[in-house]
Design an enzyme around this catalytic site. Structure first.
Site, PDB file in Angstrom:
ATOM      1  CB  ALA A   1       3.474  60.731  62.984  1.00 17.28           C
ATOM      2  CE1 TYR A   2       7.850  54.204  59.906  1.00 18.15           C
ATOM      3  CE2 TYR A   2       9.596  55.528  58.937  1.00 18.15           C
ATOM      4  CZ  TYR A   2       9.029  54.290  59.200  1.00 18.15           C
ATOM      5  OH  TYR A   2       9.652  53.142  58.744  1.00 18.15           O
ATOM      6  CB  THR A   3      11.174  60.428  62.854  1.00 16.87           C
ATOM      7  OG1 THR A   3      10.419  61.617  63.046  1.00 16.87           O
ATOM      8  CG2 THR A   3      11.596  60.309  61.417  1.00 16.87           C
TER       9      THR A   3
ATOM     10  CB  SER B   1       6.558  55.660  66.010  1.00 17.03           C
ATOM     11  OG  SER B   1       7.022  55.362  64.700  1.00 17.03           O
ATOM     12  CE  LYS B   2       9.553  52.073  62.496  1.00 17.29           C
ATOM     13  NZ  LYS B   2       9.416  50.629  62.757  1.00 17.29           N
TER      14      LYS B   2
END
Ligand SMILES: NC(=O)c1ccc[n+]([C@@H]2O[C@H](COP(=O)([O-])OP(=O)(O)OC[C@H]3O[C@@H](n4cnc5c(N)ncnc54)[C@H](OP(=O)(O)O)[C@@H]3O)[C@@H](O)[C@H]2O)c1
Length: 259
Positions: free
Chosen positions: A166-168, A170-171
């Protein structure tokens, strides 16, 4: 002898030097705090943005002003376009304009994709993706000639560790908009870059990890240590300052040699 200039005979004497002005989102803690302190040391007036922890924001402002710099703190959720517009209004009212925008505000949530709570995904992407666009939008409208925008990705976009999906994602969005925005600002003399740190010793990285996990991640870079917020702040200051002017539309992995 009192240090008072005669403004009638020397009208420019008391005017403060024309300082450049930075807006640092997530400027109250972690990497953003180090960026705020570094830019202030480099002579910029700094608007320290934060989401909720007023005490931390005031502490950052105090550290800057006690060292002779100029700073104010402004609370605003980066995903709230009205709050972010008001943040930039405040920067212009307080310091006369905006020359550097650093979007350091960000969140992390870890979960295997199979188990991911989609409400957590929405909240994460609201800050990391919507927030990145809202801040970039105001920066695009307001940055003065000679200015710089610096966004934040993560080196995990390259290392692709499990649980970071989820984090990657978004980035990855932040990296994708970097060159696009740089091109949209053609003719404005404004640079747009993204910094992608590796593991860096802040609350975001340290919270919820065991000492063994932290140790393993600290050994991963070729330089065999965690990054410090100051390591990253120096990179941001380079990209935002006169020495970094020829770097534009890039994502810079600042991670001590992590593959
Ligand atoms: N630390 C790492 O290892 C690492 C690695 C790669 C990339 N990064 C990226 O680097 C950036 C800074 O991370 P960090 O480690 O310094 O994080 P941190 O220590 O958790 O600090 C986060 C900062 O962002 C602010 N913030 C969070 N949500 C916000 C929102 N919606 N609106 C405005 N401000 C908000 C927080 O303010 P409050 O305290 O008021 O909530 C705080 O000032 C993030 O984009 C992160 O993804 C970090």
């Amino acid at each position: 002898m009192p240090i008072v200039e005669d403004m009638t005979t020397n009208p420019g004497a008391c005017a403060p030097a024309a300082a450049r002005v930075a807006v640092v989102t997530g400027g109250s803690r972690g990497i953003g705090r180090a960026v705020s302190l570094k830019l202030a040391r480099d002579g910029l007036a700094v608007v320290v943005n934060y989401a909720g922890d007023t005490a931390a924001a005031e502490e950052t402002v105090k550290a800057i002003t006690e060292a002779g710099g100029r700073a104010v703190s402004v609370r605003a959720d980066v995903a709230d376009e009205h709050a972010v517009a008001a943040l930039f209004d405040r920067a212009e009212a307080e310091f006369g304009g905006v020359d550097v925008v650093v979007n350091a505000a960000g969140r992390l949530a870890l979960s295997p994709i199979a188990d991911l709570d989609l409400a957590v995904l929405d909240a994460l992407h609201r800050t990391n993706v919507r927030g990145a666009f809202v801040v970039a939008q105001q920066a695009a409208r307001r940055l003065r000639a000679g200015g710089s925008f610096v966004g934040f990705s993560t080196s995990v976009v390259g290392t692709q560790l499990p649980a970071y999906g989820a984090y990657t994602a978004s980035k990855g969005a932040v990296e994708a908009l970097t060159l696009t925005l740089a091109r949209e600002l053609r003719g404005r003399d404004v640079t747009v870059n993204t910094v992608a740190p590796g593991p860096t010793a802040t609350d975001l990285f340290l919270t919820g990890k065991t000492p063994e996990q932290i140790d393993a991640l600290a050994k991963a870079p070729a330089l065999e240590r965690l990054g410090t917020p100051e390591d990253i702040a120096r990179v941001v200051a380079f990209l935002a300052g006169p020495e970094g002017r020829w770097v534009n539309g890039q994502t810079l992995r600042a991670n001590g040699g992590l593959v």
